[in-house]
Design a protein around this motif. Structure first.
Motif, PDB file in Angstrom:
ATOM      1  N   PRO A 223      26.515  95.862  21.740  1.00  0.00           N
ATOM      2  CA  PRO A 223      27.353  96.885  21.105  1.00  0.00           C
ATOM      3  C   PRO A 223      27.119  96.939  19.602  1.00  0.00           C
ATOM      4  N   LYS A 224      27.104  98.147  19.068  1.00  0.00           N
ATOM      5  CA  LYS A 224      26.954  98.326  17.625  1.00  0.00           C
ATOM      6  C   LYS A 224      28.221  97.822  16.941  1.00  0.00           C
ATOM      7  N   THR A 225      28.058  97.360  15.715  1.00  0.00           N
ATOM      8  CA  THR A 225      29.212  96.879  14.962  1.00  0.00           C
ATOM      9  C   THR A 225      29.232  97.493  13.567  1.00  0.00           C
ATOM     10  N   LEU A 226      30.414  97.549  13.009  1.00  0.00           N
ATOM     11  CA  LEU A 226      30.610  97.962  11.623  1.00  0.00           C
ATOM     12  C   LEU A 226      31.264  96.796  10.892  1.00  0.00           C
ATOM     13  N   THR A 227      30.727  96.458   9.727  1.00  0.00           N
ATOM     14  CA  THR A 227      31.363  95.471   8.864  1.00  0.00           C
ATOM     15  C   THR A 227      31.955  96.243   7.695  1.00  0.00           C
ATOM     16  N   VAL A 228      33.250  96.081   7.502  1.00  0.00           N
ATOM     17  CA  VAL A 228      33.972  96.833   6.472  1.00  0.00           C
ATOM     18  C   VAL A 228      34.417  95.866   5.381  1.00  0.00           C
ATOM     19  N   THR A 229      34.117  96.222   4.129  1.00  0.00           N
ATOM     20  CA  THR A 229      34.606  95.443   2.991  1.00  0.00           C
ATOM     21  C   THR A 229      35.358  96.395   2.062  1.00  0.00           C
ATOM     22  N   LEU A 230      36.422  95.875   1.455  1.00  0.00           N
ATOM     23  CA  LEU A 230      37.222  96.678   0.525  1.00  0.00           C
ATOM     24  C   LEU A 230      38.091  95.749  -0.291  1.00  0.00           C
TER      25      LEU A 230
ATOM     26  N   GLU B  30      35.802  89.831  15.432  1.00  0.00           N
ATOM     27  CA  GLU B  30      35.428  88.785  14.481  1.00  0.00           C
ATOM     28  C   GLU B  30      36.458  88.573  13.381  1.00  0.00           C
ATOM     29  N   GLY B  31      37.675  89.022  13.563  1.00  0.00           N
ATOM     30  CA  GLY B  31      38.749  88.714  12.633  1.00  0.00           C
ATOM     31  C   GLY B  31      38.804  89.573  11.382  1.00  0.00           C
ATOM     32  N   VAL B  32      39.856  89.330  10.608  1.00  0.00           N
ATOM     33  CA  VAL B  32      40.080  89.999   9.328  1.00  0.00           C
ATOM     34  C   VAL B  32      40.271  88.900   8.294  1.00  0.00           C
ATOM     35  N   SER B  33      39.519  88.958   7.205  1.00  0.00           N
ATOM     36  CA  SER B  33      39.704  87.959   6.151  1.00  0.00           C
ATOM     37  C   SER B  33      40.173  88.649   4.879  1.00  0.00           C
ATOM     38  N   ALA B  34      41.096  87.984   4.184  1.00  0.00           N
ATOM     39  CA  ALA B  34      41.620  88.478   2.911  1.00  0.00           C
ATOM     40  C   ALA B  34      41.568  87.318   1.926  1.00  0.00           C
ATOM     41  N   ARG B  35      40.754  87.456   0.886  1.00  0.00           N
ATOM     42  CA  ARG B  35      40.573  86.408  -0.117  1.00  0.00           C
ATOM     43  C   ARG B  35      41.038  86.943  -1.462  1.00  0.00           C
TER      44      ARG B  35
ATOM     45  N   ILE C 144      38.871  92.095   1.074  1.00  0.00           N
ATOM     46  CA  ILE C 144      39.077  92.163   2.527  1.00  0.00           C
ATOM     47  C   ILE C 144      37.729  92.378   3.213  1.00  0.00           C
ATOM     48  N   GLN C 145      37.557  91.711   4.357  1.00  0.00           N
ATOM     49  CA  GLN C 145      36.391  91.968   5.200  1.00  0.00           C
ATOM     50  C   GLN C 145      36.833  91.885   6.652  1.00  0.00           C
ATOM     51  N   PHE C 146      36.358  92.849   7.463  1.00  0.00           N
ATOM     52  CA  PHE C 146      36.630  92.808   8.901  1.00  0.00           C
ATOM     53  C   PHE C 146      35.523  93.529   9.645  1.00  0.00           C
ATOM     54  N   GLY C 147      35.483  93.267  10.938  1.00  0.00           N
ATOM     55  CA  GLY C 147      34.463  93.883  11.774  1.00  0.00           C
ATOM     56  C   GLY C 147      35.074  94.774  12.839  1.00  0.00           C
ATOM     57  N   LEU C 148      34.354  95.820  13.185  1.00  0.00           N
ATOM     58  CA  LEU C 148      34.736  96.720  14.269  1.00  0.00           C
ATOM     59  C   LEU C 148      33.564  96.779  15.246  1.00  0.00           C
ATOM     60  N   ALA C 149      33.840  96.549  16.517  1.00  0.00           N
ATOM     61  CA  ALA C 149      32.788  96.579  17.543  1.00  0.00           C
ATOM     62  C   ALA C 149      32.957  97.818  18.407  1.00  0.00           C
ATOM     63  N   GLU C 150      31.838  98.423  18.754  1.00  0.00           N
ATOM     64  CA  GLU C 150      31.832  99.636  19.571  1.00  0.00           C
ATOM     65  C   GLU C 150      32.351  99.346  20.972  1.00  0.00           C
ATOM     66  N   LYS C 151      33.143 100.249  21.489  1.00  0.00           N
ATOM     67  CA  LYS C 151      33.614 100.195  22.875  1.00  0.00           C
ATOM     68  C   LYS C 151      33.103 101.435  23.590  1.00  0.00           C
ATOM     69  N   LYS C 152      32.808 101.265  24.869  1.00  0.00           N
ATOM     70  CA  LYS C 152      32.314 102.370  25.697  1.00  0.00           C
ATOM     71  C   LYS C 152      31.108 103.021  25.037  1.00  0.00           C
TER      72      LYS C 152
END
Length: 182
Positions: free
Chosen positions: A45-52, A100-105, A115-123
């Motif tokens: 599955p494709k994933t997105l890594t989001v940082t903000l 893969e969780g959400v991290s806040a440093r 902040i960093q978190f991952g989103l994994a593709e479904k379907k």
């Protein structure tokens, strides 16, 4: 400015960056040689890594993000979201789950969280194609000689009438040369 919506709800933050990733599974077929051959095992599955960043004064943005990450559906499964984002659209991703969780440093110099978190593709499309693809039938195989426990066997009549693959045909030739059944 990058925009990220999950079920129409914006993910609030500053310096939002989204990175897309497609993992291609392959097995090394070289053994102990320097051969570069690999066996393709499919697309994961494709994933997105989001940082903000979220300023301390906007702590409600972090609470909203955590609410989205912790949301579940019936049966306790993670909630699946419709995603709106340019990178997700370019990757062909429509539905995602937090992964893969959400991290806040806390930042060392600025009054904000990194902040960093991952989103994994479904379907995913490969998943849909795999489910639609006709399943390969299982063919019974048998060796030379008779089956253990009696005549016949799983392969029909003592292995006769079974079409051999290219590799099996080569092995049959070697077996015949070495003095197998003639």
């Amino acid at each position: 400015m990058t925009l990220l919506l999950l079920d129409g709800e914006p993910v609030q933050g500053k310096t939002l960056k989204v990175t897309g990733n497609l993992r291609i599974e392959a097995d090394d077929m070289s053994g102990q040689t320097s051969n570069t051959e690999t066996a393709h095992k499919g697309f994961k599955p494709k994933t997105l890594t989001v940082t903000l960043t979220i300023p301390f004064v906007n702590s409600d943005w972090l609470r909203d993000l955590m609410r989205l990450a912790e949301a579940t559906e019936g049966g306790g499964q993670l909630k699946t979201y419709r995603v709106v984002n340019d990178t997700a659209a370019a990757f062909g991703m429509r539905q995602v789950q937090f992964a893969e969780g959400v991290s806040a440093r806390e930042d060392d110099t600025l009054a904000c969280w990194r902040i960093q978190f991952g989103l994994a593709e479904k379907k995913s499309n490969p998943e849909k194609v795999e489910k639609r693809r006709e399943k390969n039938g299982v063919t019974a195989q048998s060796g030379t000689g008779s089956a253990v426990g009696g005549a016949g066997g799983a392969g029909g009549e003592d292995g006769k009438g079974h079409e051999l693959t290219g590799f099996e045909a080569t092995l049959q030739k070697v077996d015949d040369w070495l003095g197998g059944d003639k």
